[in-house]
Design an enzyme around this catalytic site. Structure first.
Site, PDB file in Angstrom:
ATOM      1  N   SER A 128       0.709  -1.599  -0.048  1.00  0.00           N
ATOM      2  CA  SER A 128      -0.326  -0.394   0.237  1.00  0.00           C
ATOM      3  C   SER A 128       1.298   1.941  -0.120  1.00  0.00           C
ATOM      4  CB  SER A 128      -0.478   0.001   1.384  1.00  0.00           C
ATOM      5  OG  SER A 128      -1.970   1.199   0.830  1.00  0.00           O
ATOM      6  N   LYS A 182      -4.632  -7.328   3.351  1.00  0.00           N
ATOM      7  CA  LYS A 182      -4.647  -5.894   2.716  1.00  0.00           C
ATOM      8  C   LYS A 182      -5.902  -5.349   2.145  1.00  0.00           C
ATOM      9  CE  LYS A 182      -3.332  -2.333  -0.296  1.00  0.00           C
ATOM     10  NZ  LYS A 182      -3.826  -2.108  -1.686  1.00  0.00           N
ATOM     11  N   HIS A 185      -7.310  -3.429   4.856  1.00  0.00           N
ATOM     12  CA  HIS A 185      -6.937  -2.208   4.667  1.00  0.00           C
ATOM     13  C   HIS A 185      -7.622  -1.000   3.442  1.00  0.00           C
ATOM     14  CE1 HIS A 185      -4.397   0.815   2.323  1.00  0.00           C
ATOM     15  NE2 HIS A 185      -3.914   0.860   3.543  1.00  0.00           N
ATOM     16  N   ASN A 186      -8.013  -1.939   2.455  1.00  0.00           N
ATOM     17  CA  ASN A 186      -8.284  -0.977   1.190  1.00  0.00           C
ATOM     18  C   ASN A 186      -9.706  -0.498   1.598  1.00  0.00           C
ATOM     19  OD1 ASN A 186      -6.309  -1.315  -0.047  1.00  0.00           O
ATOM     20  ND2 ASN A 186      -6.659  -1.993  -2.019  1.00  0.00           N
ATOM     21  N   GLU A 189      -9.455   2.024   4.066  1.00  0.00           N
ATOM     22  CA  GLU A 189      -9.471   2.974   2.860  1.00  0.00           C
ATOM     23  C   GLU A 189     -11.479   3.607   3.006  1.00  0.00           C
ATOM     24  OE1 GLU A 189      -6.555   2.363   0.263  1.00  0.00           O
ATOM     25  OE2 GLU A 189      -7.923   3.422  -1.305  1.00  0.00           O
TER      26      GLU A 189
HETATM   27  C1  6PG Z   1      -2.831   1.898  -1.594  1.00  0.00           C
HETATM   28  C2  6PG Z   1      -4.400   1.502  -2.105  1.00  0.00           C
HETATM   29  C3  6PG Z   1      -4.277   1.579  -3.255  1.00  0.00           C
HETATM   30  C4  6PG Z   1      -6.576   1.060  -4.598  1.00  0.00           C
HETATM   31  C5  6PG Z   1      -6.850   2.505  -4.998  1.00  0.00           C
HETATM   32  C6  6PG Z   1      -8.145   1.938  -5.155  1.00  0.00           C
HETATM   33  O1  6PG Z   1      -3.125   0.606  -0.204  1.00  0.00           O
HETATM   34  O2  6PG Z   1      -2.006   1.948  -2.247  1.00  0.00           O
HETATM   35  O3  6PG Z   1      -5.568   0.817  -1.609  1.00  0.00           O
HETATM   36  O4  6PG Z   1      -4.499  -0.358  -3.928  1.00  0.00           O
HETATM   37  O5  6PG Z   1      -5.462   0.095  -5.403  1.00  0.00           O
HETATM   38  O6  6PG Z   1      -6.448   2.961  -3.232  1.00  0.00           O
HETATM   39  O7  6PG Z   1      -9.104   1.683  -5.235  1.00  0.00           O
HETATM   40  P1  6PG Z   1     -10.399   2.075  -5.665  1.00  0.00           P
HETATM   41  O8  6PG Z   1      -9.814   2.268  -7.111  1.00  0.00           O
HETATM   42  O9  6PG Z   1     -11.558   0.842  -5.589  1.00  0.00           O
HETATM   43  O10 6PG Z   1     -11.154   2.902  -4.739  1.00  0.00           O
END
Ligand code: 6PG
Length: 476
Positions: A128, A182, A185-186, A189
């Site tokens: 990430s 991970k 984590h997303n 996010e």
């Molecule tokens: C990271 C991000 C990354 C992810 C983008 C896109 O941890 O660096 O999570 O891996 O691909 O954030 O996510 P979306 O396109 O689904 O919003």
């Protein structure tokens, strides 16, 4: 001369990872489907370290010292399988394939099992931090066989972000554990982003603040307990002015949030595990709603009405929204960590939740000050049932709750959607309820389907003969 590590797939993420390894003094073998990209990398960044560009997969593999460490950085899905199929036959026992993409953990489990049978180590590693993180220090979540970490861990730790000298990288657990973490984590996010968006919306529509003013508010919050990368970049985005129109950037962007799928995966996995990640789910659904063109057009055309009278917010709006944001964020993280713990149990991964909080403190997208407190909470009590009962979080949420409720009330009264704030509050109230109406649901289930229920006063399963009035319940 042989390379310590190789990277195949040299789009921006792969390229930056390769440069990061090279900048740390490792010799890096390079491979890409088309050689042009490989050449470009060496021409532009060759001075940063030692690269061994290879035109073919065979050359690439031959240029690596043993055990070979091959980082795959290609699109998740069939592209990853294709690269694995290309390289696996060229590798020897003990060599490692490291998938650094956003793979689904179930794919990682499948691939790991298949490669293990061939004597190869497959490491699904969550990475990430986006392009910048890949170059300057990402947060890395490697799964796969524990023994692979001995030969691989030190290299990953070299290029990872650091907090007080400690790397944001740790062996997460076997097979798909790294990619699972991970994925969550997303999901977190997504929840963080949705909550921040709701805060912005309320400050703008209830408080009447301009995007530039809200940028300043966020900047202030970033200095406090909400301090995090996402709050910081939100201030930057809100400050931005569109050059073509002179309007706030946020006002010229189409209001349909896209997604590549990891948030959705998190919710799908949570449904299977039976973990209520309502914060993440609401944020995925909110994105879907925003992209629902036809439905939104139909609603606009029908003129779906809002509330007849808009009530004022009672309280200091900015302070209240900060409280609502912090409390809802805590709920989202509590749910995400619960999901990690549930999966760890289900798959026998033995994940240390405190270590996950630790490696998310820098490098990754959700890096935030308060991850220190999550780490401390799990260090104190590794089997914590929910973060909400840890003293720091309990105090934070109980201190925030009156403001949090006022914000949800205002949103509802003024007809402003705040699904993240509202669902987090509902979750909190659900968790602390002494009695839930679930008892009634059990009654309904027993009524229409003889599904039975448990009683509060004695053990066993019971069924009531509903049709025969007055007949006593019987043991099922
Ligand atoms: C990271 C991000 C990354 C992810 C983008 C896109 O941890 O660096 O999570 O891996 O691909 O954030 O996510 P979306 O396109 O689904 O919003």
């Amino acid at each position: 001369q042989k390379a310590q590590i190789g990277v195949t797939g040299l789009a921006v993420m792969g390229r930056n990872l390769a440069r990061n390894f090279a900048r740390h003094g490792h010799t890096v073998a390079l491979h890409n489907r088309s050689y042009g990209r490989t050449k470009e990398l060496v021409e532009e960044f060759g001075h940063e370290g030692t690269f061994l560009p290879a035109e073919t997969a065979e050359q690439f593999v031959a240029s690596l010292e043993r055990p070979r460490r091959v980082v795959i950085m290609v699109k998740a899905g069939p592209a990853t399988d294709a690269v694995i199929d290309e390289f696996a036959p060229l590798l020897e026992e003990g060599d490692m394939l490291i998938d650094a993409g956003n793979a689904h953990y179930a794919d990682t489990r499948r691939r790991e099992a298949a490669l293990k049978a061939k004597g190869l180590h497959f490491v699904g590693a969550g990475v990430s931090g986006g392009e910048e993180g890949a170059l300057h220090g990402p947060s890395i979540m490697p799964g796969g066989p524990k023994e692979s970490y001995e030969a691989l861990g030190p290299l990953l730790e070299d290029i990872a972000a650091k907090v007080d000298g400690e790397p944001c990288c740790v062996h997460v657990g076997p097979d798909g554990a790294g990619h699972f973490v991970k994925m969550v984590h997303n999901g977190i996010e997504y929840a963080d982003m949705q909550l921040i968006a709701e805060a912005y919306d309320l400050l703008r529509r209830v408080g009447g603040h301009s995007p530039a003013e809200i940028a300043e508010i966020f900047k202030g919050w970033n200095e406090g307990r909400l301090g995090s990368y996402l709050i910081e970049i939100t201030a930057e985005v809100l400050k931005q002015v569109d050059a073509a129109t002179g309007k706030a950037f946020v006002d010229v962007v189409a209001d349909a949030a896209e997604q590549k799928g990891t948030g959705r995966w998190t919710v799908q996995a949570a449904l299977d595990l039976g973990v209520p990640v309502s914060g993440i789910a609401e944020s995925v659904f909110a994105r879907a709603l925003s992209g629902g063109k036809d439905e939104r057009a139909a609603a606009a055309e029908a003129g779906l009405p809002g509330p007849s009278a808009g009530a004022e917010h009672s309280g200091d709006l900015v302070a209240d929204v900060e409280q609502a944001l912090f409390a809802s964020k805590i709920v989202a993280y509590a749910q995400g960590f619960q999901q990690i713990q549930a999966a760890s149990k289900e798959y026998g991964w033995d994940i240390d939740p405190g270590a996950m909080a630790k490696i998310w403190r820098a490098g990754c997208i959700i890096r935030a000050k308060f991850l220190d407190f999550i780490k401390q909470a799990y260090d104190k009590k590794p089997d914590l049932a929910t973060l909400l009962v840890d003293q720091y979080f309990l105090d934070a949420v109980s201190g925030a709750q009156d403001a949090w409720r006022r914000v949800v009330v205002t949103a509802a009264q003024q007809g402003i959607p705040a699904p993240g704030f509202a669902s987090a509050l509902a979750y909190y109230d659900g968790l602390r309820a002494e009695r839930l109406p679930a008892a009634l649901i059990q009654g309904q289930r027993d009524f229409f389907g003889a599904h039975t229920y448990q009683r509060v006063d004695k053990p066993g399963s019971f069924h009531t003969l509903w049709a025969a009035e007055g007949r006593p319940e019987v043991d099922a």
